[in-house]
Enzyme design. Structure first.
Site, short mmCIF file in Angstrom:
data_model
loop_
_atom_site.label_atom_id
_atom_site.label_comp_id
_atom_site.label_asym_id
_atom_site.label_seq_id
_atom_site.Cartn_x
_atom_site.Cartn_y
_atom_site.Cartn_z
N ASP A 100 6.38 95.34 -12.84
CA ASP A 100 6.39 93.97 -12.36
C ASP A 100 7.82 93.63 -11.94
O ASP A 100 8.73 93.59 -12.77
CB ASP A 100 5.91 93.02 -13.48
CG ASP A 100 5.72 91.59 -12.97
OD1 ASP A 100 6.43 91.21 -12.03
OD2 ASP A 100 4.86 90.87 -13.53
N ARG A 159 17.63 78.93 -19.72
CA ARG A 159 17.71 80.03 -18.77
C ARG A 159 18.46 79.58 -17.52
O ARG A 159 18.21 78.49 -16.99
CB ARG A 159 16.28 80.42 -18.40
CG ARG A 159 16.06 81.87 -18.14
CD ARG A 159 14.58 82.15 -18.10
NE ARG A 159 13.87 81.27 -17.18
CZ ARG A 159 12.82 81.64 -16.45
NH1 ARG A 159 12.36 82.86 -16.52
NH2 ARG A 159 12.20 80.78 -15.66
N PHE A 186 6.17 88.70 -19.77
CA PHE A 186 5.61 87.46 -19.23
C PHE A 186 4.14 87.34 -19.62
O PHE A 186 3.38 88.29 -19.48
CB PHE A 186 5.79 87.46 -17.70
CG PHE A 186 5.54 86.12 -17.08
CD1 PHE A 186 6.54 85.17 -17.05
CD2 PHE A 186 4.30 85.80 -16.54
CE1 PHE A 186 6.32 83.92 -16.49
CE2 PHE A 186 4.08 84.56 -15.98
CZ PHE A 186 5.08 83.62 -15.95
N TYR A 229 7.68 83.78 -4.78
CA TYR A 229 8.32 82.45 -4.78
C TYR A 229 9.59 82.37 -5.60
O TYR A 229 10.15 81.31 -5.76
CB TYR A 229 7.32 81.39 -5.26
CG TYR A 229 6.61 81.69 -6.57
CD1 TYR A 229 7.24 81.45 -7.78
CD2 TYR A 229 5.33 82.20 -6.58
CE1 TYR A 229 6.60 81.72 -8.97
CE2 TYR A 229 4.67 82.48 -7.77
CZ TYR A 229 5.30 82.25 -8.97
OH TYR A 229 4.68 82.53 -10.14
N LYS A 230 10.04 83.49 -6.16
CA LYS A 230 11.28 83.47 -6.96
C LYS A 230 12.45 83.81 -6.05
O LYS A 230 12.77 83.03 -5.16
CB LYS A 230 11.11 84.39 -8.17
CG LYS A 230 10.08 83.81 -9.14
CD LYS A 230 9.69 84.74 -10.26
CE LYS A 230 8.69 84.02 -11.18
NZ LYS A 230 7.99 84.95 -12.08
C1 PLP Z 1 6.75 84.62 -12.50
C2 PLP Z 1 6.05 85.82 -13.04
C3 PLP Z 1 4.69 86.00 -12.84
C4 PLP Z 1 3.90 84.93 -12.13
O1 PLP Z 1 2.59 85.24 -11.86
P1 PLP Z 1 1.74 84.26 -10.92
O2 PLP Z 1 0.45 84.92 -10.83
O3 PLP Z 1 2.48 84.16 -9.63
O4 PLP Z 1 1.70 82.93 -11.57
C5 PLP Z 1 4.10 87.17 -13.32
N1 PLP Z 1 4.84 88.09 -13.99
C6 PLP Z 1 6.17 87.92 -14.21
C7 PLP Z 1 6.94 88.97 -14.94
C8 PLP Z 1 6.80 86.79 -13.75
O5 PLP Z 1 8.10 86.60 -13.97
#
Ligand code: PLP
Length: 424
Positions: free
Chosen positions: A217, A391, A138, A242-243
């Site tokens: 992560d 996705r 990410f 939030y996921k």
């Molecule tokens: C969704 C996601 C993020 C999001 O980071 P934010 O700081 O909440 O925007 C970070 N790392 C991964 C792997 C994600 O899937």
């Protein structure tokens, strides 16, 4: 029922919509969908990006705003438990990720927490130069690491590798990277595009043999599959609220620090909320005992209240059942997509083995972005990731087998019908 029972070979009849309905009726998690306020006509396959709204959230927020804030005013910091909210919500997340309650807190965003934990980890490995990350991970994870290295005066360097190469490098099998130069490995447990699942326990063990720390992560795994941080001897982890945790847009992140590291860890944004005695208003920073030292400033109490309701949607859910259903949903989707959409040039970008996937999959097609837009017009919410991925996420608490069936049929329809011309 094993996931293999969904494997579809050429001679098998495809599961019908009615068969999917019988699976839904027999689903041990079927009652959980009622905890969510989902629009009736929508098939929601994007809970891996923004979890659905829990029914309890709106009334809880209303109560918190009108009563705790409106009537209780500043006294609510103590009387309504606002001060303890980060630790309390962290403790509720802990069982979902195999952590002890005092090893998890909630703070900031995932990006900020990656920075805080990576900086803290590097301070524990002063003589080692390398931070290993994953190619294609990410973006925020890679951006944050690159900037940490960029500001280190040359002391640190980021190397991005294929996740499949990490184990060998950590075992000292690379001629170009000395294992003893590795300070930290930062890796997503589940790949945000393909859903590929990395070996959390195996890579953690290999990193420890090399004397390195690992920051996991868990954004795409917390709430999607059982995670066992303690069992794996994990050091540090972050993840999104939030996921799959359904905390609402921009919900704060969670932070895990293994108990054995908590004494020594120093994070770079040591603010007053992580001070050992915030209301002493002392002259100098003294980190709090335990996980609370990971806090920096005043947390968003409204956001924490929403996240608490999101996490509560897992109350009573057996994570083994969540995982079993997630694998079946994913396999059903891929099997149906292969059978119904393969002829239109759609292929899977995800690992074929459900054991090697998280709870979402990706399909490849050159028209991915437009197909996803047309699916949305037809009531199926997925998302596209450039250049050519669609996705589809399967949040096991609320996605049904019929949803999978309907989504694949509508994808077939979109593929089979030429796009409408703009002037039609
Ligand atoms: C969704 C996601 C993020 C999001 O980071 P934010 O700081 O909440 O925007 C970070 N790392 C991964 C792997 C994600 O899937």
């Amino acid at each position: 029922m094993t996931p293999q029972e969904f494997a579809i070979s050429a001679k098998d009849p495809l599961p019908s919509r009615e068969t999917c309905e019988t699976w839904d009726a027999a689903d041990p998690l079927r009652g959980f969908r009622a905890r969510f306020d989902l629009p009736k006509t929508v098939v929601y396959l994007d809970g891996n990006s923004l979890g659905a709204l829990p029914r309890a959230t709106a009334s809880r927020l209303r109560e918190m705003v009108l009563e705790e804030w409106g009537r209780g005013l500043i006294a609510s910091w103590s009387k309504a438990g606002w001060m303890e909210a980060p630790a309390r919500v962290g403790a509720r997340i802990a069982p979902l990720i195999g952590a002890a309650p005092h090893e998890v807190t909630v703070a900031d965003s995932t990006s900020v927490c990656i920075y805080k934990l990576a900086m803290a980890a590097l301070a524990l490995r002063p003589g080692r130069r390398l931070i290993l990350g994953a190619l294609g991970d990410f973006p925020t994870d890679r951006y944050v690491l690159q900037q940490i290295a960029g500001r280190s005066g040359g002391a640190r360097e980021v190397r991005l590798l294929e996740p499949s190469a990490l184990a060998g490098v950590l075992s000292g099998l690379s001629t170009r990277i000395a294992a003893e130069s590795i300070a930290l490995v930062v890796l997503s447990h589940v790949d945000y595009r393909t859903g590929a699942l990395n070996d959390l326990a195996g890579l953690t063990a290999k990193a420890h043999e090399a004397g390195a720390l690992v920051l996991w992560d868990l954004s795409h795994s917390a709430g999607a599959l059982p995670v066992d941080l303690r069992g794996a001897g994990a050091d540090l982890a972050v993840g999104c609220g939030y996921k799959y945790l359904n905390g609402g847009p921009g919900a704060p992140a969670f932070v895990f620090v293994a108990e054995r590291l908590q004494q020594d860890i120093r994070q770079p944004i040591g603010g007053w909320m992580g001070h050992t005695d915030p209301f002493a208003f002392a002259e100098t920073y003294e980190p709090a005992e335990g996980i609370r030292r990971m806090l920096s400033g005043t947390p968003s109490i409204l956001a924490l209240a929403a996240l608490e309701q999101g996490v509560a949607t897992f109350d009573g859910a057996d994570m083994a059942a969540v995982r079993a259903k997630s694998k079946r949903l994913g396999q059903l989707f891929l099997d149906l997509a292969a059978a119904r959409c393969g002829e239109f040039g759609v292929s899977s970008a995800s690992p074929p083995d459900p054991e090697r996937r998280g709870s979402h999959v990706a399909l490849r097609h050159p028209g991915a972005a437009e197909l996803v837009a047309r699916l949305a017009e037809d009531g199926v919410i997925a998302d596209a990731r450039p250049p050519d991925l669609m996705r589809f996420g399967f949040a096991p608490l609320y996605v049904r087998y019929v949803d999978i069936h309907d989504a694949v049929e509508r994808l077939r329809h979109a593929l089979a019908t030429p796009p409408r011309r703009r002037w039609d």
